[in-house]
Design a protein around this motif. Structure first.
Motif, PDB file in Angstrom:
ATOM      1  N   LYS A   1     -26.292   5.268 -19.566  1.00  0.00           N
ATOM      2  CA  LYS A   1     -25.721   6.017 -20.682  1.00  0.00           C
ATOM      3  C   LYS A   1     -25.335   7.435 -20.277  1.00  0.00           C
ATOM      4  CE  LYS A   1     -26.866   7.335 -25.407  1.00  0.00           C
ATOM      5  NZ  LYS A   1     -27.860   7.284 -26.452  1.00  0.00           N
ATOM      6  N   ARG A   2     -26.295   8.133 -19.641  1.00  0.00           N
ATOM      7  CA  ARG A   2     -26.041   9.512 -19.225  1.00  0.00           C
ATOM      8  C   ARG A   2     -24.849   9.593 -18.270  1.00  0.00           C
ATOM      9  NH1 ARG A   2     -28.921  13.882 -21.407  1.00  0.00           N
ATOM     10  NH2 ARG A   2     -28.228  14.899 -19.513  1.00  0.00           N
ATOM     11  N   PHE A   3     -24.833   8.635 -17.341  1.00  0.00           N
ATOM     12  CA  PHE A   3     -23.774   8.633 -16.341  1.00  0.00           C
ATOM     13  C   PHE A   3     -22.394   8.526 -16.994  1.00  0.00           C
ATOM     14  CE2 PHE A   3     -20.936   6.004 -13.701  1.00  0.00           C
ATOM     15  CZ  PHE A   3     -20.728   6.882 -12.657  1.00  0.00           C
ATOM     16  N   PHE A   4     -22.279   7.538 -17.912  1.00  0.00           N
ATOM     17  CA  PHE A   4     -20.981   7.326 -18.541  1.00  0.00           C
ATOM     18  C   PHE A   4     -20.605   8.482 -19.473  1.00  0.00           C
ATOM     19  CE2 PHE A   4     -21.697   2.902 -17.226  1.00  0.00           C
ATOM     20  CZ  PHE A   4     -20.494   2.710 -16.557  1.00  0.00           C
ATOM     21  N   GLN A   5     -21.616   9.018 -20.166  1.00  0.00           N
ATOM     22  CA  GLN A   5     -21.333  10.167 -21.030  1.00  0.00           C
ATOM     23  C   GLN A   5     -20.764  11.313 -20.203  1.00  0.00           C
ATOM     24  OE1 GLN A   5     -25.016  10.903 -23.096  1.00  0.00           O
ATOM     25  NE2 GLN A   5     -24.322   9.827 -24.935  1.00  0.00           N
ATOM     26  N   THR A   6     -21.386  11.559 -19.040  1.00  0.00           N
ATOM     27  CA  THR A   6     -20.906  12.629 -18.169  1.00  0.00           C
ATOM     28  C   THR A   6     -19.498  12.309 -17.672  1.00  0.00           C
ATOM     29  OG1 THR A   6     -23.186  12.803 -17.432  1.00  0.00           O
ATOM     30  CG2 THR A   6     -21.553  14.074 -16.213  1.00  0.00           C
ATOM     31  N   LEU A   7     -19.312  11.051 -17.243  1.00  0.00           N
ATOM     32  CA  LEU A   7     -18.016  10.650 -16.691  1.00  0.00           C
ATOM     33  C   LEU A   7     -16.891  10.858 -17.710  1.00  0.00           C
ATOM     34  CD1 LEU A   7     -17.047   9.262 -14.029  1.00  0.00           C
ATOM     35  CD2 LEU A   7     -17.010   7.138 -15.334  1.00  0.00           C
ATOM     36  N   PHE A   8     -17.122  10.374 -18.943  1.00  0.00           N
ATOM     37  CA  PHE A   8     -16.066  10.471 -19.953  1.00  0.00           C
ATOM     38  C   PHE A   8     -15.835  11.911 -20.416  1.00  0.00           C
ATOM     39  CE2 PHE A   8     -16.908   5.859 -20.623  1.00  0.00           C
ATOM     40  CZ  PHE A   8     -15.602   5.414 -20.438  1.00  0.00           C
ATOM     41  N   SER A   9     -16.836  12.765 -20.207  1.00  0.00           N
ATOM     42  CA  SER A   9     -16.675  14.150 -20.649  1.00  0.00           C
ATOM     43  C   SER A   9     -16.135  15.052 -19.547  1.00  0.00           C
ATOM     44  CB  SER A   9     -18.010  14.711 -21.139  1.00  0.00           C
ATOM     45  OG  SER A   9     -18.554  13.834 -22.098  1.00  0.00           O
TER      46      SER A   9
ATOM     47  N   ILE B   1     -20.641  12.799 -29.900  1.00  0.00           N
ATOM     48  CA  ILE B   1     -21.060  13.061 -31.282  1.00  0.00           C
ATOM     49  C   ILE B   1     -21.536  11.766 -31.949  1.00  0.00           C
ATOM     50  CG2 ILE B   1     -20.329  13.895 -33.556  1.00  0.00           C
ATOM     51  CD1 ILE B   1     -18.447  15.804 -32.135  1.00  0.00           C
ATOM     52  N   PHE B   2     -20.754  10.682 -31.786  1.00  0.00           N
ATOM     53  CA  PHE B   2     -21.184   9.405 -32.370  1.00  0.00           C
ATOM     54  C   PHE B   2     -22.469   8.914 -31.707  1.00  0.00           C
ATOM     55  CE2 PHE B   2     -16.628   8.603 -33.775  1.00  0.00           C
ATOM     56  CZ  PHE B   2     -16.921   8.749 -35.115  1.00  0.00           C
ATOM     57  N   GLY B   3     -22.581   9.134 -30.405  1.00  0.00           N
ATOM     58  CA  GLY B   3     -23.788   8.715 -29.686  1.00  0.00           C
ATOM     59  C   GLY B   3     -25.024   9.358 -30.275  1.00  0.00           C
ATOM     60  N   ALA B   4     -24.937  10.679 -30.510  1.00  0.00           N
ATOM     61  CA  ALA B   4     -26.063  11.412 -31.079  1.00  0.00           C
ATOM     62  C   ALA B   4     -26.368  10.910 -32.491  1.00  0.00           C
ATOM     63  CB  ALA B   4     -25.749  12.903 -31.088  1.00  0.00           C
TER      64      ALA B   4
ATOM     65  N   ALA C   1     -19.324   4.527 -27.800  1.00  0.00           N
ATOM     66  CA  ALA C   1     -20.644   5.055 -28.179  1.00  0.00           C
ATOM     67  C   ALA C   1     -21.570   3.917 -28.588  1.00  0.00           C
ATOM     68  CB  ALA C   1     -20.489   6.062 -29.320  1.00  0.00           C
ATOM     69  N   LEU C   2     -21.020   2.920 -29.318  1.00  0.00           N
ATOM     70  CA  LEU C   2     -21.818   1.764 -29.734  1.00  0.00           C
ATOM     71  C   LEU C   2     -22.291   0.962 -28.531  1.00  0.00           C
ATOM     72  CD1 LEU C   2     -19.885   0.445 -32.866  1.00  0.00           C
ATOM     73  CD2 LEU C   2     -22.307   1.074 -32.779  1.00  0.00           C
TER      74      LEU C   2
ATOM     75  N   ALA D   1      -6.020  11.655 -25.497  1.00  0.00           N
ATOM     76  CA  ALA D   1      -7.256  10.880 -25.661  1.00  0.00           C
ATOM     77  C   ALA D   1      -8.006  10.801 -24.337  1.00  0.00           C
ATOM     78  CB  ALA D   1      -6.925   9.480 -26.171  1.00  0.00           C
ATOM     79  N   TRP D   2      -7.251  10.656 -23.241  1.00  0.00           N
ATOM     80  CA  TRP D   2      -7.886  10.602 -21.914  1.00  0.00           C
ATOM     81  C   TRP D   2      -8.742  11.843 -21.701  1.00  0.00           C
ATOM     82  CZ3 TRP D   2      -7.495  13.885 -17.674  1.00  0.00           C
ATOM     83  CH2 TRP D   2      -8.036  13.403 -16.482  1.00  0.00           C
ATOM     84  N   GLN D   3      -8.214  12.993 -22.153  1.00  0.00           N
ATOM     85  CA  GLN D   3      -8.975  14.216 -21.934  1.00  0.00           C
ATOM     86  C   GLN D   3     -10.158  14.369 -22.883  1.00  0.00           C
ATOM     87  OE1 GLN D   3      -6.911  18.039 -22.076  1.00  0.00           O
ATOM     88  NE2 GLN D   3      -8.613  18.914 -20.908  1.00  0.00           N
ATOM     89  N   TRP D   4      -9.984  13.993 -24.148  1.00  0.00           N
ATOM     90  CA  TRP D   4     -10.995  14.380 -25.153  1.00  0.00           C
ATOM     91  C   TRP D   4     -11.868  13.241 -25.639  1.00  0.00           C
ATOM     92  CZ3 TRP D   4     -11.658  19.220 -24.655  1.00  0.00           C
ATOM     93  CH2 TRP D   4     -10.579  20.071 -24.419  1.00  0.00           C
ATOM     94  N   ILE D   5     -11.762  12.043 -25.070  1.00  0.00           N
ATOM     95  CA  ILE D   5     -12.526  10.908 -25.595  1.00  0.00           C
ATOM     96  C   ILE D   5     -14.036  11.143 -25.518  1.00  0.00           C
ATOM     97  CG2 ILE D   5     -12.658   9.574 -23.445  1.00  0.00           C
ATOM     98  CD1 ILE D   5     -11.679   7.319 -25.798  1.00  0.00           C
ATOM     99  N   GLY D   6     -14.441  12.010 -24.590  1.00  0.00           N
ATOM    100  CA  GLY D   6     -15.869  12.333 -24.483  1.00  0.00           C
ATOM    101  C   GLY D   6     -16.430  12.968 -25.747  1.00  0.00           C
ATOM    102  N   GLY D   7     -15.581  13.628 -26.532  1.00  0.00           N
ATOM    103  CA  GLY D   7     -16.032  14.316 -27.752  1.00  0.00           C
ATOM    104  C   GLY D   7     -16.619  13.351 -28.757  1.00  0.00           C
ATOM    105  N   PRO D   8     -15.799  12.396 -29.295  1.00  0.00           N
ATOM    106  CA  PRO D   8     -16.360  11.420 -30.232  1.00  0.00           C
ATOM    107  C   PRO D   8     -17.482  10.590 -29.613  1.00  0.00           C
ATOM    108  CG  PRO D   8     -14.096  10.857 -29.622  1.00  0.00           C
ATOM    109  CD  PRO D   8     -14.349  12.241 -29.134  1.00  0.00           C
ATOM    110  N   LEU D   9     -17.362  10.316 -28.318  1.00  0.00           N
ATOM    111  CA  LEU D   9     -18.412   9.548 -27.637  1.00  0.00           C
ATOM    112  C   LEU D   9     -19.764  10.247 -27.769  1.00  0.00           C
ATOM    113  CD1 LEU D   9     -18.819   7.141 -25.517  1.00  0.00           C
ATOM    114  CD2 LEU D   9     -18.750   8.949 -23.810  1.00  0.00           C
TER     115      LEU D   9
END
Lengths: 290, 429
Positions: free
Chosen positions: A93-101, A168-171, A83-84, A158-166
């Motif tokens: 940013k949008r692309f990676f957020q989508t990818l990780f989620s 929330i922390f991003g926001a 997220a940092l 973690a592989w499945q859910w890493i998008g979550g903290p990404l």
């Protein structure tokens, strides 16, 4: 107030009623699906004292705790790091957020089966790839080695859910006023100090939310572990968790399965509810106001 | 004021829901059958895949019994036990029901949901006592079902691989392991073993270890309370099974049941220690596969000098005590204990029928029946020590996996199983 009625009715029927029935069922002895005599805390004593479920309860609880700690350390730390990075480099940013989620969209059962195929020592591509690059000694029976199975579970989860903290922390990072960061930089704060003194304290509400969500997720986990290690949690029960223990008590238990599994379910509920409340209180205290 | 009303309303809703859904309200009313008229017998079961076969089998019965219709009603395998328990308590349930064997049968028999068959089905006298154990109640020692299938366990082997390496069916333990050595040297996995799916472990332990603990004699001692899992012979049988570990896939601890089956079906492994029920699946997965079965010859220090074949009863057909067609239902299960049903069952479903004198057509099944009849051995943990909680089969699945991983010794594994079973098992006098 009348607005609340339909919602309250649904909530009662779908959440409170099943909870209450589990509570009531747990106080009776059962003969199959026929309710027998009232036994008070008999079922609770039974699951807490009868061998081997009494020792399995402790082991499963420990695995849940390790799973939670490992997920906090790996998934949420890496999630914060990512997220940092994305916060500093808004391009893509949008692309990676989508990818990780993306893995959010797949059922944990399917994720589990996919990874158990990938990690299979006989036909799996992971070991085949390691062998192809002469790293044969690295090829492991990933899910069959008691010391490896739980770490593998943490990584797959973690592989499945890493998008979550990404996300929330991003926001939360986006919500920190830039003027604060700039002021600190002018005062000579190095990046490390800037993070720990300015950003992290302001991220505490997000840390709190993520901790509580991770805790609940880790203590309620069932489908992923079931797909990776079966009902007994893999060889040596190294991935056995409370969810699997509940499943075994309810669906592979004896004739009093309903009574005993209800007791296990209530113990789990009280534990998760209590600790989640406690976590919330503790973390709330550390939050700072702007 | 507002919140008080909210609370009151919420409570009212809650109470209403609780009252509406409270358990224990018996549903349905009984239907009275016209005894003289046509009769429809409902046979409940858990084999959804067998509906077509049962239709053919029951056609034979209907042709000879005008006015009787037999309908096989299948439920989902995993939900069947719960549905049956409920079904047997009312008159809307089955007339005849497919029953699980051994431990899972006990609650139904104890609850009085079934009709005892010793006095009404004389054909059962022809069945061996070991087979009837699968349908016997622990409480009154009476038989409550007509056994319909026997499952046996073998070293299932790939005949072509064995022939290619100049190997034949082993007659001694040393010959068997020498064959495994030869296969391993040639780059073939000798034994497709699984560890990840721990329920397979008690099966593998019986297949390789039965002769070491002695089979039936040890079982009888244990049932009388004179023997235990911690006896030297049973503990050593775990070691006998583990002595085959060098012949497993090197990373067998990470190999699942499906992986192991795929290894064998694809010809990467020469043998698969498992139940005879696997054969049909192997044939479907690879129609070219040339399959045979043999059993592990007496192991070093074996208690039994016979080549034992472990087996167990898969289930039985019993009559509901609530049925309004009891006479017709009893007539049907008597027929199920006879040769016509047995032969049709084995021909249509490719399984072993326990009816005396029935021989299956398939070569592998015929071999399995012959070997089992000559030297039968029990599936000890599953069949005889799993009627209570915790069952020996569950305990053995867990402890044998610990033993494979070296987390416990065979003696510790056996002690844990015995400790669990001691909490409920009462020896038979």
């Amino acid at each position: 107030m009348a607005f609340c009625l339909p919602g309250a009715g649904l909530y009662s029927a779908m959440v409170i009623y099943p909870l209450l029935t589990a509570l009531v069922y747990g106080f009776f002895a059962w003969e199959g699906t026929t309710r027998g005599p009232f036994v008070g805390v008999g079922n609770y004593l039974e699951v807490l004292t009868r061998y081997p479920i009494s020792s399995e309860l402790g082991a499963a609880l420990l695995h849940n705790v390790l799973f939670f700690v490992g997920t906090m350390a790996i998934q949420n730390t890496i999630g914060l790091g990512l997220a940092l990075i994305l916060h500093r480099n808004p391009r893509g940013k949008r692309f990676f957020q989508t990818l990780f989620s993306m893995p959010f969209l797949i059922s944990p059962l399917i994720v589990g089966y996919l990874w158990s195929l990938l990690l299979s020592p006989t036909f799996g591509p992971v070991n085949a790839a390691l062998k192809a690059v002469s790293l044969e000694s690295w090829a492991q029976p990933w899910l069959g080695e008691p010391d490896l199975a739980l770490p593998v579970l943490i990584l797959v989860n973690a592989w499945q859910w890493i998008g979550g903290p990404l996300l929330i922390f991003g926001a939360a990072l986006g919500g920190i006023p830039q003027s604060l960061e700039e002021a600190a930089q002018i005062d000579g704060a190095r990046p490390w100090t800037l993070f720990w003194r300015i950003r992290f304290p302001l991220l505490m509400p997000a840390v709190g939310v993520i901790t509580v969500l991770t805790f609940i997720g880790c203590f309620n986990v069932f489908d992923l572990v079931y797909a990776l290690g079966g009902t007994s949690g893999g060889p040596g029960g190294s991935m056995d968790v409370l969810g699997l223990l509940y499943y075994r008590t309810a669906f592979r238990g004896g004739s009093n399965a309903i009574g005993e599994s209800s007791a296990v379910a209530m113990l789990m509920f009280v534990l998760i509810f209590g600790v989640a409340l406690l976590l919330e209180r503790l973390l709330r205290r550390r939050e700072v106001q702007l | 004021m507002g919140t008080r009303w909210t609370k009151a309303a919420a409570m009212a809703v809650l109470l209403g829901v609780v009252a509406a859904c409270s358990p224990g309200t018996a549903g349905g009313s009984g239907s009275t059958e016209d005894q003289g008229g046509p009769v429809t017998l409902k046979v409940w079961g858990w084999r959804q895949e067998d509906v077509a076969a049962y239709k053919k089998i029951f056609k034979l019965y209907e042709d000879k019994h005008p006015g009787v219709t037999v309908e096989y009603v299948p439920y989902k395998n995993t939900e069947y036990d719960t549905i049956l328990k409920t079904g047997l308590t009312g008159t809307n349930g089955p007339d005849v029901a497919q029953l699980r064997s051994y431990g899972l049968l006990q609650p139904l028999a104890a609850a009085g949901s079934l009709v005892e068959l010793d006095s009404t089905v004389p054909e059962l006298k022809e069945f061996s006592s070991d087979v009837l154990d699968g349908a016997r109640s622990d409480r009154d020692q009476k038989v409550y079902g007509v056994p319909f299938a026997i499952q046996t366990m073998h070293v299932i082997y790939n005949k072509d691989i064995y022939a290619k390496h100049g190997l034949s069916v082993p007659t001694t333990w040393a010959e068997m392991t020498a064959g495994f050595d030869k296969l391993k040297a040639a780059g073939v996995v000798p034994v497709a073993a699984t560890v990840t799916d721990t329920w397979m472990l008690p099966i593998q332990q019986e297949i390789f270890g039965a002769t070491r603990y002695g089979g039936i004699e040890q079982r009888d001692r244990m049932l009388r309370g004179e023997g235990k899992f911690t006896d030297e012979a049973w503990v050593a049988s775990i070691g006998t099974w583990l002595s085959t570990k060098p012949y497993w896939e090197p990373q067998a601890t990470g190999v699942g049941y499906d992986d192991a089956k795929a290894q064998f079906a694809s010809g990467k492994a020469a043998t698969f220690p498992g139940g005879v029920w696997e054969v049909a699946g192997f044939k479907t997965a690879n129609p070219q596969l040339n399959i045979g079965v043999f059993n592990a010859p007496p192991a070093p220090d074996a208690v039994s000098q016979k080549t034992l074949v472990p087996g167990f009863v898969d289930g039985s057909f019993g009559v509901s005590s609530k049925t309004s067609n009891q006479a017709a239902a009893l007539e049907l299960v008597r027929w199920m204990a006879g040769a016509e049903f047995g032969q049709a069952f084995t021909d249509e479903l490719q399984q072993i029928s326990p009816v005396p004198g029935v021989t299956p057509k398939g070569e592998v099944l015929a071999q399995a029946v012959k070997d089992y009849a000559a030297n039968p051995s029990p599936y000890l943990t599953y069949a005889y020590f799993s009627a209570g909680t915790p069952g020996a089969w569950d305990l053995a699945s867990k402890e044998l996996s610990n033993a494979v991983l070296g987390k416990v010794t065979p003696a510790q594994a056996a002690a844990s199983i015995q400790r669990g079973v001691d909490q409920w098992f009462k020896p038979k006098s």
